[in-house]
Design an enzyme around this catalytic site. Structure first.
Site, PDB file in Angstrom:
ATOM      1  N   LYS A   1      -0.838   0.366  -4.274  1.00 33.92           N
ATOM      2  CA  LYS A   1      -0.373  -0.972  -3.899  1.00 33.92           C
ATOM      3  C   LYS A   1      -0.676  -1.963  -5.004  1.00 33.92           C
ATOM      4  CE  LYS A   1      -0.274  -4.363  -0.166  1.00 33.92           C
ATOM      5  NZ  LYS A   1       1.205  -4.438  -0.272  1.00 33.92           N
TER       6      LYS A   1
ATOM      7  N   HIS B   1      -5.195  -0.361   1.989  1.00 36.06           N
ATOM      8  CA  HIS B   1      -3.918   0.234   1.584  1.00 36.06           C
ATOM      9  C   HIS B   1      -4.159   1.352   0.574  1.00 36.06           C
ATOM     10  CE1 HIS B   1      -2.027  -3.400   3.317  1.00 36.06           C
ATOM     11  NE2 HIS B   1      -0.945  -2.658   3.382  1.00 36.06           N
TER      12      HIS B   1
END
Length: 249
Positions: free
Chosen positions: A141, A137
């Site tokens: 995040k 990600h």
């Protein structure tokens, strides 16, 4: 349908765009500058039929309590609170409302989950294949591993007798064969990539889902809002898909 947005960041903006495209109205917006928890009662939602929550883990559980207490249906994509699912179920039952939650609202990822579930009975008998989960990600995040990676790992764990626990930490030595390794990467602006790897001495199988835009998650969330409105109980995306695809009991 009238939708109240809790969380107006990039995901909230994507949800709003899809909701408007599908003919819905945004009745209220809440974020760090206008916190939902400052609202006195449900009137702050502007008559919303459903709340869609993509906010932050620190306040997710308190916000869910509000939705249940107010008797308002909700779709929750915020992660980090699911250890309290039994308590949330009680709240939803008391409030006679509906709440649909998922760590990932991509319908494509739901298909991957079903594909992996279909492999499990055979995989459990083919012990020459080891299995692992990896996710990547963007650098902003908050949680690691992602809620989606942990959910995939839990599904694998439930179907594999030789795996007894999830191991999300870096391994500096030989890993316990009974551990299901879940690894994470944070890099650049990656929206989300989840990989289930099956590895043997002679070959390797990889099932990969790559999100190409936030619209993938937003569409799933808005469809979930359309589905949960007027229902009572605690639901997941699987409940919605089983009904829509006619695969339930």
């Amino acid at each position: 349908m009238r939708i109240a947005l809790v969380g107006t960041g990039r995901m909230g903006q994507a949800v709003e765009a899809v909701a408007v495209e599908r003919g819905h109205t945004i009745s209220a917006r809440f974020d760090a500058e206008t916190p939902l928890l400052d609202a006195r009662d449900a009137s702050a939602l502007g008559g919303a039929d459903v709340v869609v929550d993509f906010s932050v883990p620190d306040v997710a559980l308190d916000q869910i309590h509000r939705y249940a207490f107010w008797g308002v249906d909700a779709v929750v994509g915020t992660t980090g609170w699911t250890d309290d699912l039994p308590t949330v179920r009680e709240w939803v039952e008391e409030g006679q409302s509906g709440l649909l939650w998922a760590p990932n609202f991509s319908l494509g990822l739901a298909l991957v989950s079903r594909a992996v579930a279909g492999l499990l009975p055979l995989l459990d008998r083919l012990d020459e294949y080891d299995v692992a989960v990896h996710e990547a990600h963007h650098t902003g995040k908050v949680d690691s591993p992602s809620g989606t990676a942990l959910r995939l790992a839990e599904e694998l764990l439930a179907g594999l007798g030789r795996k007894t626990r999830i191991e999300p930490e870096t391994q500096h030595g030989a890993i316990d064969p009974a551990a299901l390794h879940v690894t994470s990467q944070r890099v650049g602006a990656v929206l989300g990539e989840h990989t289930v790897t099956l590895d043997s001495d002679v070959d390797q199988i990889r099932v990969v889902h790559t999100a190409k835009s936030r619209r993938a998650f937003a569409l799933g969330a808005v469809r979930a809002a359309e589905w949960v409105a007027g229902r009572q109980g605690l639901f997941t995306l699987d409940d919605m898909l089983e009904e829509e695809l006619g695969t339930g009991d």
